[in-house]
Design a protein around this motif. Structure first.
Motif, PDB file in Angstrom:
ATOM      1  N   LYS A   1     -18.748  49.451  45.121  1.00  0.00           N
ATOM      2  CA  LYS A   1     -18.422  50.694  45.845  1.00  0.00           C
ATOM      3  C   LYS A   1     -19.174  51.873  45.254  1.00  0.00           C
ATOM      4  N   ASN A   2     -19.136  51.981  43.915  1.00  0.00           N
ATOM      5  CA  ASN A   2     -19.708  53.169  43.283  1.00  0.00           C
ATOM      6  C   ASN A   2     -21.231  53.165  43.237  1.00  0.00           C
ATOM      7  N   ALA A   3     -21.840  52.050  43.655  1.00  0.00           N
ATOM      8  CA  ALA A   3     -23.299  52.049  43.845  1.00  0.00           C
ATOM      9  C   ALA A   3     -23.614  52.342  45.306  1.00  0.00           C
TER      10      ALA A   3
ATOM     11  N   MET B   1     -12.423  62.289  50.197  1.00  0.00           N
ATOM     12  CA  MET B   1     -13.032  61.445  49.165  1.00  0.00           C
ATOM     13  C   MET B   1     -13.969  62.225  48.258  1.00  0.00           C
ATOM     14  N   ARG B   2     -13.859  61.874  46.998  1.00  0.00           N
ATOM     15  CA  ARG B   2     -14.613  62.545  45.952  1.00  0.00           C
ATOM     16  C   ARG B   2     -16.134  62.398  46.123  1.00  0.00           C
ATOM     17  N   ALA B   3     -16.561  61.188  46.485  1.00  0.00           N
ATOM     18  CA  ALA B   3     -18.004  60.921  46.518  1.00  0.00           C
ATOM     19  C   ALA B   3     -18.712  61.728  47.608  1.00  0.00           C
TER      20      ALA B   3
ATOM     21  N   GLN C   1      -8.093  66.772  37.253  1.00  0.00           N
ATOM     22  CA  GLN C   1      -8.527  67.982  37.962  1.00  0.00           C
ATOM     23  C   GLN C   1      -9.814  67.760  38.753  1.00  0.00           C
ATOM     24  N   ARG C   2     -10.706  66.994  38.203  1.00  0.00           N
ATOM     25  CA  ARG C   2     -11.967  66.618  38.838  1.00  0.00           C
ATOM     26  C   ARG C   2     -12.740  67.808  39.413  1.00  0.00           C
ATOM     27  N   PRO C   3     -13.124  68.769  38.560  1.00  0.00           N
ATOM     28  CA  PRO C   3     -13.936  69.893  39.057  1.00  0.00           C
ATOM     29  C   PRO C   3     -15.357  69.440  39.370  1.00  0.00           C
ATOM     30  N   ILE C   4     -16.147  70.329  40.018  1.00  0.00           N
ATOM     31  CA  ILE C   4     -17.555  69.972  40.276  1.00  0.00           C
ATOM     32  C   ILE C   4     -18.490  71.006  39.649  1.00  0.00           C
ATOM     33  N   ASP C   5     -18.005  71.643  38.583  1.00  0.00           N
ATOM     34  CA  ASP C   5     -18.822  72.673  37.936  1.00  0.00           C
ATOM     35  C   ASP C   5     -20.167  72.132  37.440  1.00  0.00           C
ATOM     36  N   LEU C   6     -20.184  70.891  36.957  1.00  0.00           N
ATOM     37  CA  LEU C   6     -21.433  70.338  36.414  1.00  0.00           C
ATOM     38  C   LEU C   6     -22.447  70.081  37.538  1.00  0.00           C
ATOM     39  N   HIS C   7     -21.948  69.703  38.711  1.00  0.00           N
ATOM     40  CA  HIS C   7     -22.835  69.518  39.869  1.00  0.00           C
ATOM     41  C   HIS C   7     -23.483  70.873  40.198  1.00  0.00           C
ATOM     42  N   ILE C   8     -22.645  71.904  40.252  1.00  0.00           N
ATOM     43  CA  ILE C   8     -23.133  73.225  40.672  1.00  0.00           C
ATOM     44  C   ILE C   8     -24.111  73.787  39.635  1.00  0.00           C
TER      45      ILE C   8
ATOM     46  N   ASP D   1     -22.693  68.943  29.987  1.00  0.00           N
ATOM     47  CA  ASP D   1     -21.707  69.041  28.897  1.00  0.00           C
ATOM     48  C   ASP D   1     -20.963  67.723  28.717  1.00  0.00           C
ATOM     49  N   PHE D   2     -20.810  66.986  29.824  1.00  0.00           N
ATOM     50  CA  PHE D   2     -20.191  65.660  29.796  1.00  0.00           C
ATOM     51  C   PHE D   2     -21.074  64.765  30.674  1.00  0.00           C
ATOM     52  N   PRO D   3     -21.282  63.494  30.287  1.00  0.00           N
ATOM     53  CA  PRO D   3     -22.152  62.646  31.116  1.00  0.00           C
ATOM     54  C   PRO D   3     -21.461  62.225  32.416  1.00  0.00           C
ATOM     55  N   SER D   4     -21.250  63.195  33.293  1.00  0.00           N
ATOM     56  CA  SER D   4     -20.571  62.937  34.570  1.00  0.00           C
ATOM     57  C   SER D   4     -21.436  62.055  35.465  1.00  0.00           C
ATOM     58  N   VAL D   5     -20.813  61.022  36.001  1.00  0.00           N
ATOM     59  CA  VAL D   5     -21.522  60.093  36.889  1.00  0.00           C
ATOM     60  C   VAL D   5     -21.988  60.832  38.147  1.00  0.00           C
ATOM     61  N   GLY D   6     -21.035  61.502  38.809  1.00  0.00           N
ATOM     62  CA  GLY D   6     -21.353  62.170  40.074  1.00  0.00           C
ATOM     63  C   GLY D   6     -22.373  63.286  39.884  1.00  0.00           C
ATOM     64  N   ALA D   7     -22.223  64.086  38.827  1.00  0.00           N
ATOM     65  CA  ALA D   7     -23.163  65.195  38.619  1.00  0.00           C
ATOM     66  C   ALA D   7     -24.561  64.650  38.349  1.00  0.00           C
TER      67      ALA D   7
ATOM     68  N   THR E   1     -12.997  53.772  32.507  1.00  0.00           N
ATOM     69  CA  THR E   1     -11.678  54.303  32.877  1.00  0.00           C
ATOM     70  C   THR E   1     -11.127  53.588  34.115  1.00  0.00           C
ATOM     71  N   ASP E   2     -12.014  53.130  35.010  1.00  0.00           N
ATOM     72  CA  ASP E   2     -11.551  52.436  36.215  1.00  0.00           C
ATOM     73  C   ASP E   2     -10.902  51.089  35.902  1.00  0.00           C
ATOM     74  N   MET E   3     -11.140  50.552  34.706  1.00  0.00           N
ATOM     75  CA  MET E   3     -10.534  49.265  34.327  1.00  0.00           C
ATOM     76  C   MET E   3      -9.261  49.445  33.505  1.00  0.00           C
TER      77      MET E   3
ATOM     78  N   THR F   1      -9.502  58.826  27.772  1.00  0.00           N
ATOM     79  CA  THR F   1     -10.201  60.062  27.390  1.00  0.00           C
ATOM     80  C   THR F   1     -10.979  60.681  28.548  1.00  0.00           C
ATOM     81  N   VAL F   2     -11.114  59.973  29.679  1.00  0.00           N
ATOM     82  CA  VAL F   2     -11.991  60.488  30.751  1.00  0.00           C
ATOM     83  C   VAL F   2     -11.221  61.338  31.763  1.00  0.00           C
ATOM     84  N   PHE F   3     -10.086  60.846  32.237  1.00  0.00           N
ATOM     85  CA  PHE F   3      -9.273  61.602  33.196  1.00  0.00           C
ATOM     86  C   PHE F   3      -7.912  61.889  32.583  1.00  0.00           C
ATOM     87  N   GLU F   4      -7.385  63.090  32.863  1.00  0.00           N
ATOM     88  CA  GLU F   4      -6.167  63.520  32.156  1.00  0.00           C
ATOM     89  C   GLU F   4      -4.869  63.022  32.797  1.00  0.00           C
TER      90      GLU F   4
HETATM   91  C1  UD1 Z   1     -17.173  58.239  39.114  1.00  0.00           C
HETATM   92  C2  UD1 Z   1     -16.634  57.033  39.823  1.00  0.00           C
HETATM   93  C3  UD1 Z   1     -15.175  56.799  39.424  1.00  0.00           C
HETATM   94  C4  UD1 Z   1     -15.053  56.705  37.905  1.00  0.00           C
HETATM   95  C5  UD1 Z   1     -15.726  57.894  37.240  1.00  0.00           C
HETATM   96  C6  UD1 Z   1     -15.785  57.774  35.721  1.00  0.00           C
HETATM   97  C7  UD1 Z   1     -17.866  57.063  41.908  1.00  0.00           C
HETATM   98  C8  UD1 Z   1     -17.837  57.231  43.383  1.00  0.00           C
HETATM   99  N1  UD1 Z   1     -16.709  57.271  41.257  1.00  0.00           N
HETATM  100  O1  UD1 Z   1     -16.396  59.352  39.523  1.00  0.00           O
HETATM  101  O2  UD1 Z   1     -14.751  55.573  40.010  1.00  0.00           O
HETATM  102  O3  UD1 Z   1     -13.681  56.720  37.562  1.00  0.00           O
HETATM  103  O4  UD1 Z   1     -17.080  58.026  37.701  1.00  0.00           O
HETATM  104  O5  UD1 Z   1     -16.439  56.607  35.361  1.00  0.00           O
HETATM  105  O6  UD1 Z   1     -18.882  56.706  41.339  1.00  0.00           O
HETATM  106  N2  UD1 Z   1     -16.125  66.468  35.348  1.00  0.00           N
HETATM  107  C9  UD1 Z   1     -16.172  67.822  35.142  1.00  0.00           C
HETATM  108  N3  UD1 Z   1     -17.011  68.576  35.928  1.00  0.00           N
HETATM  109  C10 UD1 Z   1     -17.814  68.019  36.878  1.00  0.00           C
HETATM  110  C11 UD1 Z   1     -17.771  66.622  37.060  1.00  0.00           C
HETATM  111  C12 UD1 Z   1     -16.907  65.865  36.283  1.00  0.00           C
HETATM  112  O7  UD1 Z   1     -15.458  68.363  34.300  1.00  0.00           O
HETATM  113  O8  UD1 Z   1     -18.560  68.744  37.539  1.00  0.00           O
HETATM  114  C13 UD1 Z   1     -15.190  65.645  34.536  1.00  0.00           C
HETATM  115  C14 UD1 Z   1     -14.124  64.987  35.391  1.00  0.00           C
HETATM  116  O9  UD1 Z   1     -13.049  65.863  35.645  1.00  0.00           O
HETATM  117  C15 UD1 Z   1     -13.728  63.799  34.534  1.00  0.00           C
HETATM  118  C16 UD1 Z   1     -15.048  63.395  33.880  1.00  0.00           C
HETATM  119  O10 UD1 Z   1     -15.903  64.542  33.981  1.00  0.00           O
HETATM  120  O11 UD1 Z   1     -12.804  64.182  33.551  1.00  0.00           O
HETATM  121  C17 UD1 Z   1     -15.707  62.190  34.508  1.00  0.00           C
HETATM  122  O12 UD1 Z   1     -15.990  62.455  35.854  1.00  0.00           O
HETATM  123  P1  UD1 Z   1     -17.266  61.839  36.607  1.00  0.00           P
HETATM  124  O13 UD1 Z   1     -18.041  60.988  35.671  1.00  0.00           O
HETATM  125  O14 UD1 Z   1     -17.976  62.962  37.290  1.00  0.00           O
HETATM  126  O15 UD1 Z   1     -16.570  60.939  37.675  1.00  0.00           O
HETATM  127  P2  UD1 Z   1     -16.902  60.841  39.221  1.00  0.00           P
HETATM  128  O16 UD1 Z   1     -18.372  60.907  39.435  1.00  0.00           O
HETATM  129  O17 UD1 Z   1     -16.007  61.740  39.978  1.00  0.00           O
END
Ligand code: UD1
Length: 422
Positions: A22-24, A90-92, A119-126, A157-163, A300-302, A322-325
């Protein structure tokens, strides 16, 4: 409303095949917005998250055709989606931001939804888009980005997957080169980079902490097959390890899930890799310590499926999230089955080995819902798992059928909504 009836199961055996991740698939579908030419994605799993994203992509101007499990998308004139409601589901969906901005110089997207696991902010994307020259304007509920993109240096600041994914997508069509530091290293990032490179992008370093992208003036179409789902695979392996038996999981990439496999081995099960797949035999007994981290750490998904397994281990397992609160919501549901779980902030102490009794429980989020299906297998008698928001079908392409093919008794029922929260 989706309701699952799960009966106690002592043994799983047989074999099953893993679907595409799914996440790919979700980011790769968004990548299709990056070109006018057709992009064909093979083995797309039947997930409601895929359906929702396709609706969003159609709103962004994508043409879509389906041939079995193969999807072809093409986008002559992309534009921002008008429906905020869809994006908030949906987040994606936030991953349309990079492609729209890169192709049109403008993106307006509603703040995304998804599981309420934090909370799942998108500050890192922006911040990433701003580093590539975009101007951002935040209004309640949405963000507007504008500007012609040029390459830039981004430090996350954090290795966010989505960002990481959004910035890669945007940078592929920016003028000049981009460097992303402290990038996410997940296998799904490598997969997105491979697909984009097949579309003519020039990306290197995918899967490492530093990714380089040389912008191109345009990308072209391709045919791509995404990687298997390491979370679906891990969920099945946990189910097998909770019960006595021997299960062969086909189509798996063990190299994408080392952290999970090592934890499974610590419980005492035997794992054997072969050309056919990965076989898990025996029942886990030893308690474990799990700390969720960015890849290559424990995903964290596991955490929730592994907690279901911990219900069967003899002794106290420790989970540190440690990833989601807010990602222990399933623990309360497990307690309804008689589980002994103590939560202290981001730590869950799970004392396993107790006899669990079937009960009416709820699916709290996608992975938590799957974990409850597993917990239902461990409980005596019958468990009714209500999933009114359809969390499980968002991310598993028929988990009940996969478990049934291994001998479990899991049925989807048409039971009316029953109140279980007193
Ligand atoms: C993706 C996965 C999700 C998985 C997560 C962590 C997809 C579609 N979803 O979600 O299944 O649980 O990775 O492996 O691929 N954060 C910020 N600011 C941002 C972005 C993220 O603070 O702009 C924080 C989040 O709140 C969270 C952490 O970073 O605490 C990880 O989030 P992120 O890696 O971005 O997860 P997603 O991409 O949403």
């Amino acid at each position: 409303m989706a309701t699952y009836r799960i009966r106690h199961c002592e043994q799983l055996s047989g074999e099953c095949s893993i679907h595409a991740a799914k996440n790919a698939v979700l980011p790769i579908l968004c990548a299709a917005l990056m070109t006018k030419e057709p992009v064909t994605i093979e083995r797309v799993p039947q997930l409601t998250d895929v359906d929702t994203l396709l609706e969003i992509l159609a709103e962004c101007g994508a043409g879509i055709s389906r041939n079995g499990d193969e999807l072809t998308l093409w986008t002559d004139e992309p534009h921002s989606p008008s429906s905020e409601n869809l994006l908030s589901r949906m987040r994606a969906s936030v991953l349309v931001m990079g492609p729209l901005l890169a192709r049109t110089g403008y993106a307006r997207v509603a703040l995304p939804g998804g599981c309420a696991i934090g909370q799942r902010p998108i500050d890192l994307h922006i911040k990433g888009m701003q580093a590539l020259g975009a101007q951002a304007q935040l209004t309640p509920g949405s963000v507007t980005l504008e500007g012609e993109l040029r390459g830039g240096n981004v430090y996350l600041d954090f290795p966010s997957v989505g960002a990481t994914e959004n910035i890669i997508l945007a940078a592929c069509l920016a003028r000049g080169s981009t460097r992303i530091e402290n990038a996410a290293k997940e296998p799904e990032i490598i997969d997105l980079c491979s697909c984009l490179n097949d579309m003519g992008a020039k990306i290197s370093g995918g899967g490492t902490g530093t990714i380089f992208i040389e912008g191109r003036t345009s990308l072209h179409g391709c045919t791509y097959r995404p990687i298997p789902d390491r979370i679906e695979a891990g969920t099945i392996l946990c189910a097998a390890a909770m019960t006595e038996g021997s299960v062969l999981v086909r189509g798996i990439r063990p190299d994408h899930m080392r952290a999970v496999l090592f934890k499974l081995m610590e419980t005492g099960v035997t794992l054997r890799e072969s050309a056919a797949g990965l076989r898990v035999s025996g029942r886990g007994t030893n308690p474990i310590q799990v700390r969720t981290l960015a890849y290559p750490g424990f995903p964290t998904d596991m955490q929730a499926p592994m907690m279901a397994l911990a219900l069967k281990l003899r002794g106290t397992s420790v989970f540190l999230e440690t990833v989601f609160e807010n990602r222990f919501m399933h623990a309360r549901e497990m307690a309804r089955l008689g589980a002994n779980i103590r939560i202290e902030d981001r730590i869950a102490l799970v004392t396993g080995g107790r006899t669990l009794a079937g009960a009416a429980v709820s699916s709290t989020d996608l992975r938590g819902g799957a974990a409850m299906m597993l917990a239902g297998l461990a409980a005596e008698g019958e468990t009714l798992l209500q999933d009114p928001q359809g969390h499980i079908a968002r991310g598993y392409a028929d988990l009940p059928a996969m478990l049934r093919s291994l001998g479990a008794d899991v049925a989807v029922t048409d039971l009316p909504d029953i109140s279980i929260h007193g």
